[in-house]
Scaffold this motif. Structure first.
Motif, PDB file in Angstrom:
ATOM      1  N   SER A 263      -8.292   5.755   7.525  1.00 58.43           N
ATOM      2  CA  SER A 263      -8.203   5.403   6.105  1.00 58.43           C
ATOM      3  C   SER A 263      -9.560   4.935   5.586  1.00 58.43           C
ATOM      4  CB  SER A 263      -7.148   4.319   5.900  1.00 58.43           C
ATOM      5  OG  SER A 263      -6.921   4.100   4.524  1.00 58.43           O
ATOM      6  N   MET A 274      -5.413  11.647  -0.757  1.00 54.97           N
ATOM      7  CA  MET A 274      -4.328  10.833  -0.234  1.00 54.97           C
ATOM      8  C   MET A 274      -3.564  11.646   0.801  1.00 54.97           C
ATOM      9  SD  MET A 274      -0.883   9.974  -0.189  1.00 54.97           S
ATOM     10  CE  MET A 274      -0.017  10.496  -1.654  1.00 54.97           C
ATOM     11  N   THR A 276      -0.331  11.251   3.957  1.00 53.27           N
ATOM     12  CA  THR A 276       0.626  10.480   4.751  1.00 53.27           C
ATOM     13  C   THR A 276       0.575  11.018   6.174  1.00 53.27           C
ATOM     14  OG1 THR A 276       2.519  11.932   4.352  1.00 53.27           O
ATOM     15  CG2 THR A 276       2.080  10.215   2.720  1.00 53.27           C
ATOM     16  N   ALA A 294       1.655   5.946   8.276  1.00 53.89           N
ATOM     17  CA  ALA A 294       0.833   5.712   7.087  1.00 53.89           C
ATOM     18  C   ALA A 294       1.513   6.403   5.914  1.00 53.89           C
ATOM     19  CB  ALA A 294      -0.576   6.262   7.299  1.00 53.89           C
ATOM     20  N   GLY A 295       2.539   5.741   5.365  1.00 48.59           N
ATOM     21  CA  GLY A 295       3.253   6.292   4.219  1.00 48.59           C
ATOM     22  C   GLY A 295       4.114   7.488   4.523  1.00 48.59           C
ATOM     23  N   HIS A 296       4.259   7.849   5.795  1.00 41.85           N
ATOM     24  CA  HIS A 296       4.989   9.062   6.171  1.00 41.85           C
ATOM     25  C   HIS A 296       6.459   8.746   6.417  1.00 41.85           C
ATOM     26  CE1 HIS A 296       4.287  13.254   7.235  1.00 41.85           C
ATOM     27  NE2 HIS A 296       5.283  13.129   8.099  1.00 41.85           N
ATOM     28  N   PRO A 315       6.987   1.446   7.106  1.00 44.04           N
ATOM     29  CA  PRO A 315       6.096   2.443   6.486  1.00 44.04           C
ATOM     30  C   PRO A 315       4.889   1.778   5.838  1.00 44.04           C
ATOM     31  CG  PRO A 315       7.947   2.014   5.036  1.00 44.04           C
ATOM     32  CD  PRO A 315       8.139   1.117   6.229  1.00 44.04           C
ATOM     33  N   ASP A 316       3.761   1.771   6.533  1.00 39.52           N
ATOM     34  CA  ASP A 316       2.548   1.200   5.953  1.00 39.52           C
ATOM     35  C   ASP A 316       1.980   2.143   4.897  1.00 39.52           C
ATOM     36  OD1 ASP A 316       2.656  -1.107   7.577  1.00 39.52           O
ATOM     37  OD2 ASP A 316       1.834   0.042   9.245  1.00 39.52           O
ATOM     38  N   VAL A 317       0.930   1.709   4.190  1.00 39.09           N
ATOM     39  CA  VAL A 317       0.393   2.479   3.067  1.00 39.09           C
ATOM     40  C   VAL A 317      -0.234   3.782   3.554  1.00 39.09           C
ATOM     41  CG1 VAL A 317      -0.005   0.442   1.672  1.00 39.09           C
ATOM     42  CG2 VAL A 317      -1.824   1.263   3.176  1.00 39.09           C
ATOM     43  N   PRO A 318      -0.268   4.817   2.710  1.00 36.46           N
ATOM     44  CA  PRO A 318      -0.909   6.081   3.081  1.00 36.46           C
ATOM     45  C   PRO A 318      -2.397   5.909   3.341  1.00 36.46           C
ATOM     46  CG  PRO A 318       0.509   6.361   1.161  1.00 36.46           C
ATOM     47  CD  PRO A 318       0.385   4.884   1.393  1.00 36.46           C
ATOM     48  N   LEU A 323      -6.848   2.647  -0.670  1.00 36.27           N
ATOM     49  CA  LEU A 323      -5.830   1.698  -0.228  1.00 36.27           C
ATOM     50  C   LEU A 323      -6.324   0.900   0.973  1.00 36.27           C
ATOM     51  CD1 LEU A 323      -2.749   4.074  -0.556  1.00 36.27           C
ATOM     52  CD2 LEU A 323      -3.424   2.254  -2.122  1.00 36.27           C
ATOM     53  N   ARG A 328      -1.982  -2.586   9.280  1.00 36.99           N
ATOM     54  CA  ARG A 328      -1.101  -1.546   9.815  1.00 36.99           C
ATOM     55  C   ARG A 328      -0.442  -2.034  11.100  1.00 36.99           C
ATOM     56  NH1 ARG A 328      -1.804   3.071   6.982  1.00 36.99           N
ATOM     57  NH2 ARG A 328      -3.680   3.150   5.660  1.00 36.99           N
TER      58      ARG A 328
END
Length: 406
Positions: A263, A274, A276, A294-296, A315-318, A323, A328
């Motif tokens: 990231s 961006m 995921t 990562a947002g997936h 679900p952590d951020v993408p 971001l 994580r």
């Protein structure tokens, strides 16, 4: 009533530009033929096509007659700069005459003795494709009819160029995607694999990918990712993220740490991107998977004797879009003998006008233990069936060998 000579001349000029036979020419030949006709119709000395690069925000000469050096020397004009740059920025016709103080970035135009220039934007719908400009070595007044005719030629060339670029992008993206997806799934004692990748209907190939790779200490990296967007750009970004993730995976045994580094890299080098990603590491005993999202969307796990269920993973951020790169988390997922893990991209479960939870329920209901190839076939039949998916679909099934298998 016969047309008067002026109307007949105008009709001949229009026919020269709209000639249906031009549609059968390859782009390079079409550009050359159209520019030659434009020179003849206008009685001028030069005609040039500059293609617009949206990412670089600049024009590049790709075809010219009269001043071929523009192409040979790779003339580039920034958006808004000089004559052609003004045409592109304003998306309106521009006329300049030598001595009127109008700036010209390309010195070749004045060096070749041009006195009057007319440029028009090349538009395919609302998209700027490039600029078409002509030049005369004698003082010339370009009237409304001249502008309309050159605009007609520019529109025809813009459409042809847009179709050619789209076709080339699709072919390049498809070739790049095929080269980056595993040609053969690895043979790993204690594990079996199967996978699917299907492009979405009516869209260019996108940035979906899956990956399996060995890691030091008899571990295995498992990846499912989805870069936002479609076409060559998304596929190129996907390739860069895939390579970077593999490199970071060699440095760290924590999937969360790897995704954090990825990231950070995306935030710094891939502006506006961006993605995921689900990244997991299967441990040497094959009985556990350390996973970070990562947002997936979460994988589906089927264990012998139990119904399949979505894995409970935060679900952590993408990745990307500026971001946060920290915070994580890793989650340990148990893989009992005979269990089956299914990772996927959202194109498998998302449908326009339907609730995402409905797609996830159908997916969970279709996953059962057994051979990974059979599992992929069941999932695709249940969720895709005879209707093409709107978005790209990537699917990866990982099965742990049953305890009674030699």
């Amino acid at each position: 009533m016969p047309l008067d000579p002026r109307a007949q001349a105008r009709l001949r000029r229009l026919e020269a530009i709209t000639d249906a036979a031009l549609g059968h020419l390859e782009l390079e030949r079409l550009l050359h033929t159209m520019l030659e006709r434009v020179r003849e119709l206008f009685g001028i000395e030069t005609a040039t096509v500059l293609a617009y690069d949206h990412e670089a925000r600049q024009l590049t000469a790709i075809a010219a007659t009269g001043i071929e050096e523009e192409v040979f020397q790779g003339v580039r004009v920034p958006l808004g700069a000089g004559f052609a740059g003004r045409v592109a920025a304003s998306r309106e016709p521009v006329v300049v005459n030598r001595g009127d103080g109008s700036p010209v970035v390309n010195a070749l135009l004045w060096e070749r003795g041009l006195v009057s220039l007319l440029g028009v934007p090349m538009l395919a719908g609302d998209e700027l494709v490039g600029v078409l400009h002509i030049g005369s070595t004698v003082a010339r007044v370009f009237g409304p009819d001249d502008i309309d005719l050159l605009r007609l030629a520019a529109s025809r060339l813009a459409l042809a160029m847009r179709v050619e670029v789209a076709s080339e992008d699709r072919a390049a993206a498809s070739a790049l995607q095929r080269s980056l997806l595993p040609a053969r799934l690895p043979e790993v004692p204690g594990l079996e694999f199967a996978a699917r990748y299907v492009p979405g209907s009516g869209t260019a190939v996108g940035g979906d990918w899956y990956d399996l790779f060995p890691l030091p200490g008899d571990r295995l990296g498992v990846v499912m990712g989805d870069v936002a967007g479609h076409g060559l750009g998304a596929a190129v970004v996907m390739g860069r993220l895939r390579s970077a993730l593999r490199a970071y995976a060699l440095e760290s045994g924590s999937p969360a740490e790897v995704l954090g580094k990825l990231s950070r890299k995306a935030n710094h080098f891939e502006h506006g991107v961006m993605a995921t990603i689900a990244y997991g590491i299967v441990e040497p005993g094959r009985d556990r998977l350390v996973l970070s999202l990562a947002g997936h969307p979460p994988p589906v796990l089927a264990v012998p004797g139990r119904p399949a269920e979505l894995v409970d993973v935060p679900p952590d951020v993408p990745v990307g879009l500026g971001l946060s790169t920290s915070g994580r988390r890793d989650t340990v997922v148990e893989l009992p003998p005979g269990s089956l893990l299914v990772l996927y991209t959202d194109g498998l479960v998302e449908r326009r006008g339907e609730d995402l939870d409905d797609g996830l329920r159908r997916l969970v209901g279709a996953v059962t233990t057994g051979a990974p190839e059979s599992a992929c076939a069941r999932v695709m039949a249940a969720l895709i069936g005879a209707t093409a998916a709107e978005d790209d679909v990537a699917l990866l099934a990982v099965s742990r060998t049953p305890a009674d298998t030699p």
